[in-house]
Design a protein around this motif. Structure first.
Motif, PDB file in Angstrom:
ATOM      1  N   ILE A  91      -3.821 102.476 -96.243  1.00  0.00           N
ATOM      2  CA  ILE A  91      -3.945 103.462 -95.173  1.00  0.00           C
ATOM      3  C   ILE A  91      -2.689 104.322 -95.092  1.00  0.00           C
ATOM      4  CG2 ILE A  91      -4.216 103.746 -92.677  1.00  0.00           C
ATOM      5  CD1 ILE A  91      -5.822 101.077 -92.754  1.00  0.00           C
ATOM      6  N   LYS A  92      -1.542 103.701 -95.158  1.00  0.00           N
ATOM      7  CA  LYS A  92      -0.297 104.472 -95.107  1.00  0.00           C
ATOM      8  C   LYS A  92      -0.187 105.435 -96.290  1.00  0.00           C
ATOM      9  CE  LYS A  92       2.653 101.364 -92.440  1.00  0.00           C
ATOM     10  NZ  LYS A  92       3.939 100.626 -92.392  1.00  0.00           N
ATOM     11  N   HIS A  93      -0.583 104.966 -97.469  1.00  0.00           N
ATOM     12  CA  HIS A  93      -0.470 105.793 -98.678  1.00  0.00           C
ATOM     13  C   HIS A  93      -1.371 107.020 -98.587  1.00  0.00           C
ATOM     14  CE1 HIS A  93       0.041 106.800-102.921  1.00  0.00           C
ATOM     15  NE2 HIS A  93      -1.289 106.873-103.017  1.00  0.00           N
ATOM     16  N   HIS A  94      -2.581 106.848 -98.048  1.00  0.00           N
ATOM     17  CA  HIS A  94      -3.546 107.940 -98.054  1.00  0.00           C
ATOM     18  C   HIS A  94      -3.523 108.788 -96.786  1.00  0.00           C
ATOM     19  CE1 HIS A  94      -5.267 105.593-101.408  1.00  0.00           C
ATOM     20  NE2 HIS A  94      -5.750 106.744-101.793  1.00  0.00           N
ATOM     21  N   TYR A  95      -3.086 108.210 -95.660  1.00  0.00           N
ATOM     22  CA  TYR A  95      -3.175 108.938 -94.401  1.00  0.00           C
ATOM     23  C   TYR A  95      -1.845 109.088 -93.671  1.00  0.00           C
ATOM     24  CZ  TYR A  95      -7.993 107.754 -95.437  1.00  0.00           C
ATOM     25  OH  TYR A  95      -9.203 107.602 -96.073  1.00  0.00           O
ATOM     26  N   GLY A  96      -0.778 108.557 -94.248  1.00  0.00           N
ATOM     27  CA  GLY A  96       0.537 108.761 -93.670  1.00  0.00           C
ATOM     28  C   GLY A  96       1.041 107.583 -92.856  1.00  0.00           C
ATOM     29  N   GLY A 100      -0.909 104.885 -90.405  1.00  0.00           N
ATOM     30  CA  GLY A 100      -0.805 103.512 -90.880  1.00  0.00           C
ATOM     31  C   GLY A 100      -0.269 102.566 -89.820  1.00  0.00           C
ATOM     32  N   GLU A 101       0.763 102.987 -89.099  1.00  0.00           N
ATOM     33  CA  GLU A 101       1.320 102.145 -88.044  1.00  0.00           C
ATOM     34  C   GLU A 101       0.345 101.988 -86.882  1.00  0.00           C
ATOM     35  OE1 GLU A 101       3.983 100.300 -87.902  1.00  0.00           O
ATOM     36  OE2 GLU A 101       4.658 100.865 -89.906  1.00  0.00           O
ATOM     37  N   GLN A 102      -0.384 103.063 -86.561  1.00  0.00           N
ATOM     38  CA  GLN A 102      -1.377 102.967 -85.495  1.00  0.00           C
ATOM     39  C   GLN A 102      -2.497 102.000 -85.855  1.00  0.00           C
ATOM     40  OE1 GLN A 102      -2.189 107.195 -85.417  1.00  0.00           O
ATOM     41  NE2 GLN A 102      -1.156 107.447 -83.452  1.00  0.00           N
ATOM     42  N   MET A 103      -2.957 102.068 -87.108  1.00  0.00           N
ATOM     43  CA  MET A 103      -4.002 101.150 -87.559  1.00  0.00           C
ATOM     44  C   MET A 103      -3.468  99.722 -87.638  1.00  0.00           C
ATOM     45  SD  MET A 103      -6.937 102.834 -88.273  1.00  0.00           S
ATOM     46  CE  MET A 103      -7.778 102.110 -89.690  1.00  0.00           C
ATOM     47  N   ALA A 104      -2.230  99.576 -88.071  1.00  0.00           N
ATOM     48  CA  ALA A 104      -1.632  98.246 -88.180  1.00  0.00           C
ATOM     49  C   ALA A 104      -1.536  97.566 -86.819  1.00  0.00           C
ATOM     50  CB  ALA A 104      -0.242  98.347 -88.808  1.00  0.00           C
ATOM     51  N   ALA A 105      -1.277  98.352 -85.779  1.00  0.00           N
ATOM     52  CA  ALA A 105      -1.154  97.786 -84.435  1.00  0.00           C
ATOM     53  C   ALA A 105      -2.467  97.193 -83.939  1.00  0.00           C
ATOM     54  CB  ALA A 105      -0.673  98.869 -83.473  1.00  0.00           C
ATOM     55  N   MET A 106      -3.585  97.566 -84.577  1.00  0.00           N
ATOM     56  CA  MET A 106      -4.898  97.058 -84.179  1.00  0.00           C
ATOM     57  C   MET A 106      -5.485  96.071 -85.185  1.00  0.00           C
ATOM     58  SD  MET A 106      -6.718 100.543 -82.716  1.00  0.00           S
ATOM     59  CE  MET A 106      -6.170 101.710 -83.968  1.00  0.00           C
ATOM     60  N   LEU A 384     -14.153 101.514 -78.318  1.00  0.00           N
ATOM     61  CA  LEU A 384     -15.221 102.371 -77.803  1.00  0.00           C
ATOM     62  C   LEU A 384     -15.304 102.296 -76.280  1.00  0.00           C
ATOM     63  CD1 LEU A 384     -18.030 101.639 -80.405  1.00  0.00           C
ATOM     64  CD2 LEU A 384     -17.073 103.899 -79.938  1.00  0.00           C
ATOM     65  N   ALA A 385     -15.208 101.098 -75.739  1.00  0.00           N
ATOM     66  CA  ALA A 385     -15.276 100.955 -74.286  1.00  0.00           C
ATOM     67  C   ALA A 385     -14.157 101.727 -73.610  1.00  0.00           C
ATOM     68  CB  ALA A 385     -15.223  99.474 -73.902  1.00  0.00           C
ATOM     69  N   ASP A 386     -12.965 101.668 -74.171  1.00  0.00           N
ATOM     70  CA  ASP A 386     -11.840 102.437 -73.618  1.00  0.00           C
ATOM     71  C   ASP A 386     -12.122 103.934 -73.693  1.00  0.00           C
ATOM     72  OD1 ASP A 386     -10.485 100.090 -73.089  1.00  0.00           O
ATOM     73  OD2 ASP A 386      -9.193 100.220 -74.856  1.00  0.00           O
ATOM     74  N   ALA A 387     -12.639 104.381 -74.846  1.00  0.00           N
ATOM     75  CA  ALA A 387     -12.904 105.812 -75.035  1.00  0.00           C
ATOM     76  C   ALA A 387     -13.962 106.316 -74.051  1.00  0.00           C
ATOM     77  CB  ALA A 387     -13.341 106.080 -76.471  1.00  0.00           C
ATOM     78  N   LEU A 388     -14.988 105.519 -73.825  1.00  0.00           N
ATOM     79  CA  LEU A 388     -16.059 105.916 -72.912  1.00  0.00           C
ATOM     80  C   LEU A 388     -15.565 106.046 -71.477  1.00  0.00           C
ATOM     81  CD1 LEU A 388     -18.837 103.644 -74.410  1.00  0.00           C
ATOM     82  CD2 LEU A 388     -18.907 106.123 -74.371  1.00  0.00           C
ATOM     83  N   GLN A 389     -14.438 105.394 -71.192  1.00  0.00           N
ATOM     84  CA  GLN A 389     -13.854 105.479 -69.850  1.00  0.00           C
ATOM     85  C   GLN A 389     -12.640 106.403 -69.794  1.00  0.00           C
ATOM     86  OE1 GLN A 389     -14.223 101.465 -67.594  1.00  0.00           O
ATOM     87  NE2 GLN A 389     -14.124 100.912 -69.754  1.00  0.00           N
ATOM     88  N   GLY A 390     -12.476 107.190 -70.867  1.00  0.00           N
ATOM     89  CA  GLY A 390     -11.468 108.244 -70.825  1.00  0.00           C
ATOM     90  C   GLY A 390     -10.205 108.008 -71.619  1.00  0.00           C
ATOM     91  N   ASP A 391      -9.971 106.789 -72.083  1.00  0.00           N
ATOM     92  CA  ASP A 391      -8.779 106.496 -72.884  1.00  0.00           C
ATOM     93  C   ASP A 391      -9.157 106.560 -74.355  1.00  0.00           C
ATOM     94  OD1 ASP A 391      -6.504 105.596 -74.103  1.00  0.00           O
ATOM     95  OD2 ASP A 391      -6.478 103.621 -73.146  1.00  0.00           O
ATOM     96  N   THR A 392      -8.980 107.722 -74.961  1.00  0.00           N
ATOM     97  CA  THR A 392      -9.432 107.948 -76.334  1.00  0.00           C
ATOM     98  C   THR A 392      -8.332 107.795 -77.377  1.00  0.00           C
ATOM     99  OG1 THR A 392      -9.031 110.336 -76.240  1.00  0.00           O
ATOM    100  CG2 THR A 392     -11.196 109.549 -75.499  1.00  0.00           C
ATOM    101  N   GLU A 393      -7.147 107.348 -76.995  1.00  0.00           N
ATOM    102  CA  GLU A 393      -6.020 107.323 -77.928  1.00  0.00           C
ATOM    103  C   GLU A 393      -6.341 106.525 -79.198  1.00  0.00           C
ATOM    104  OE1 GLU A 393      -1.250 106.141 -78.096  1.00  0.00           O
ATOM    105  OE2 GLU A 393      -2.403 105.824 -76.252  1.00  0.00           O
ATOM    106  N   ARG A 394      -6.839 105.339 -79.044  1.00  0.00           N
ATOM    107  CA  ARG A 394      -7.105 104.506 -80.226  1.00  0.00           C
ATOM    108  C   ARG A 394      -8.385 104.958 -80.931  1.00  0.00           C
ATOM    109  NH1 ARG A 394      -5.961  98.281 -79.544  1.00  0.00           N
ATOM    110  NH2 ARG A 394      -7.854  98.287 -78.276  1.00  0.00           N
ATOM    111  N   PHE A 395      -9.376 105.380 -80.168  1.00  0.00           N
ATOM    112  CA  PHE A 395     -10.592 105.917 -80.769  1.00  0.00           C
ATOM    113  C   PHE A 395     -10.259 107.103 -81.671  1.00  0.00           C
ATOM    114  CE2 PHE A 395     -13.941 109.100 -80.687  1.00  0.00           C
ATOM    115  CZ  PHE A 395     -15.051 108.382 -81.099  1.00  0.00           C
ATOM    116  N   ASP A 396      -9.378 107.965 -81.224  1.00  0.00           N
ATOM    117  CA  ASP A 396      -9.035 109.165 -81.988  1.00  0.00           C
ATOM    118  C   ASP A 396      -8.379 108.828 -83.325  1.00  0.00           C
ATOM    119  OD1 ASP A 396     -10.076 110.792 -80.016  1.00  0.00           O
ATOM    120  OD2 ASP A 396      -8.143 111.186 -79.048  1.00  0.00           O
ATOM    121  N   VAL A 397      -7.692 107.690 -83.396  1.00  0.00           N
ATOM    122  CA  VAL A 397      -7.096 107.279 -84.671  1.00  0.00           C
ATOM    123  C   VAL A 397      -8.204 107.031 -85.698  1.00  0.00           C
ATOM    124  CG1 VAL A 397      -5.724 105.524 -85.855  1.00  0.00           C
ATOM    125  CG2 VAL A 397      -5.065 106.288 -83.561  1.00  0.00           C
TER     126      VAL A 397
END
Length: 432
Positions: A91-96, A100-106, A384-397
């Protein structure tokens, strides 16, 4: 909302279906309903999302074309495998670095959610601890050393490297050059897990309709989900049908491909046989491109899976494909009876990362976990549940990951992908 103890003929004839704790069938959707969120698909993604939302007090309806866990969620190997089908370094190699760090945190959250669900709702699903990645050659063993370092650098320190001799303390086979034991991994009866989560969702006021195939989804200020005999009007919709939903979101579907995998379950083994093949009762997957995976069930059967059929073509006889693999690993099981054999479809994406997005303002979709669905779906339910309630930060990743169609279009994607898989399988055989 159930039809008393009716076994729907649409359910697969797997070991999981035969040993499911809840065989009752929910009612079909008839007439018009309304809710805050309507979810299409009662697999792990749909039920996980629904449960998170119900815990927040939302009115949620789940519409399922067949049965709860009918698709990959109720047919898979039952292994809790951390991270994604493509790991953090890819992920880091292809998307930066940032993505990569955002995906790693999850990457290790899904297994924690599963364990919390099992404990909170007392779900009986044969949860067992520990998962082993088994290296078939020295190249793969070196890759496991790198995986250990990668995961430890991102906070996962519950890992043990196994040498060619120490892995035999866990697996009674001489096939492996070493392995990596993930103490945060594990295994479950997947159908009983999703059924237990569905029961928890219903206990909070959620409603599930089975035998209610969706024919149309329309996005708008209020979304409309239509079936043959009814409809649901909702403020928001999540489409989570994965490999078993076709014709609903055609532009999304053309960027993923259904694939089949095959699984067998033996008769219950004696305690001596169990101790001989898997003495520590961890689940195992090897490191080949077309990998084998296996574990012991709660009642002592060996569940063994492997192989991939591209385009979700079902082979004529599953046993003929899987039994030779099992005997290559455990020759002593030659006379053991096979009680169950089944196949199921998962959804593959070109980059083997989840396919996630939003259409308009209110229509969300998530699918395409590419073989890492048990943990990733549970993570996605929270995202998804967070995004549906307005917190889209992780969904957007996830939604920001590019989604590419397979080369060759719908006609040629299957032979092209099979050819590529054959190439990598040949490399595995040579150990290069």
């Amino acid at each position: 909302m159930t039809v008393s103890d009716q076994e729907n003929p649409l359910h697969t004839t797997s070991y999981y279906a035969a040993s499911a704790h809840d065989k009752s069938m929910r009612s079909e959707l008839i007439g018009e309903q309304s809710c805050d969120v309507c979810i299409v698909g009662a697999g792990f993604t749909g039920i996980s999302t629904a449960l998170h939302l119900a815990e927040q007090g939302l009115k949620v309806i789940v519409v399922e074309g067949s049965r709860i866990g009918f698709g990959a969620s109720g047919r898979n190997g039952g292994q809790l495998v951390n991270s994604y089908s493509r790991d953090i370094d890819f992920i880091k190699h292809h998307y930066g670095e940032v993505v990569g760090e955002q995906m790693a945190a999850m990457a290790f959250e899904g297994q924690r959610i599963i364990r919390e669900r099992v404990a909170t709702y007392e779900i009986d699903c044969d949860l067992k601890e520990g998962a082993i990645f088994a290296a078939c050659n020295d190249k793969q063993f070196n890759e496991l050393k790198a995986k250990k370092a990668l995961w430890e650098a991102h906070g996962h320190d519950q890992l043990t490297l196994l040498s060619s001799s120490s892995i035999q303390e866990h697996i009674g086979s001489g096939r492996y050059a070493g392995g990596l034991l993930d103490h945060w991994g594990g295994h479950v009866h997947p159908l009983n897990l999703v059924l237990g989560e569905a029961k928890a969702f219903e206990s909070l006021g959620g409603v599930i309709y089975e035998g209610s195939a969706v024919t149309k989804v329309v996005e708008g200020e209020l979304c409309q989900v239509t079936t043959a005999k009814g409809s649901v009007t909702a403020k928001q919709v999540v489409v989570a049908g994965n490999a078993y939903l076709t014709g609903i979101l055609p532009d999304v579907e053309k960027k993923a491909m259904p694939c089949g995998t095959q699984v067998i379950a033996t008769e219950p083994l004696t305690p001596e046989q169990q101790k001989a093949i898997l003495p520590t009762d961890h689940c195992v997957e090897d490191c080949n491109y077309l990998l084998d995976y296996y574990r012991l069930s709660g009642d002592g059967r060996l569940i063994y899976g492997g192989g991939t059929t591209y385009g979700a073509r079902e082979p004529d006889k599953v046993e003929s494909l899987i039994v030779p693999k099992m005997l290559k690993t455990f020759p002593a099981l030659r006379d053991v009876k096979i009680d169950y054999a089944w196949t199921g479809n998962f959804l593959l994406t070109l980059r083997r990362l989840p396919q996630v997005g939003r259409i308009g303002k209110n229509l969300y979709y998530a699918q395409g976990y590419s073989g890492h669905g048990v943990t990733s779906t549970h993570l996605m339910g929270k995202v998804l549940a967070d995004a549906l309630q307005g917190d889209t930060e992780r969904f957007d990743v996830f939604a920001g990951l590019p989604q590419y169609p397979f080369p060759g279009g719908r006609m040629l994607r299957v032979p092209y992908t099979a050819l590529g898989a054959a190439y990598y399988a040949f490399r595995d055989k040579l150990g290069i």
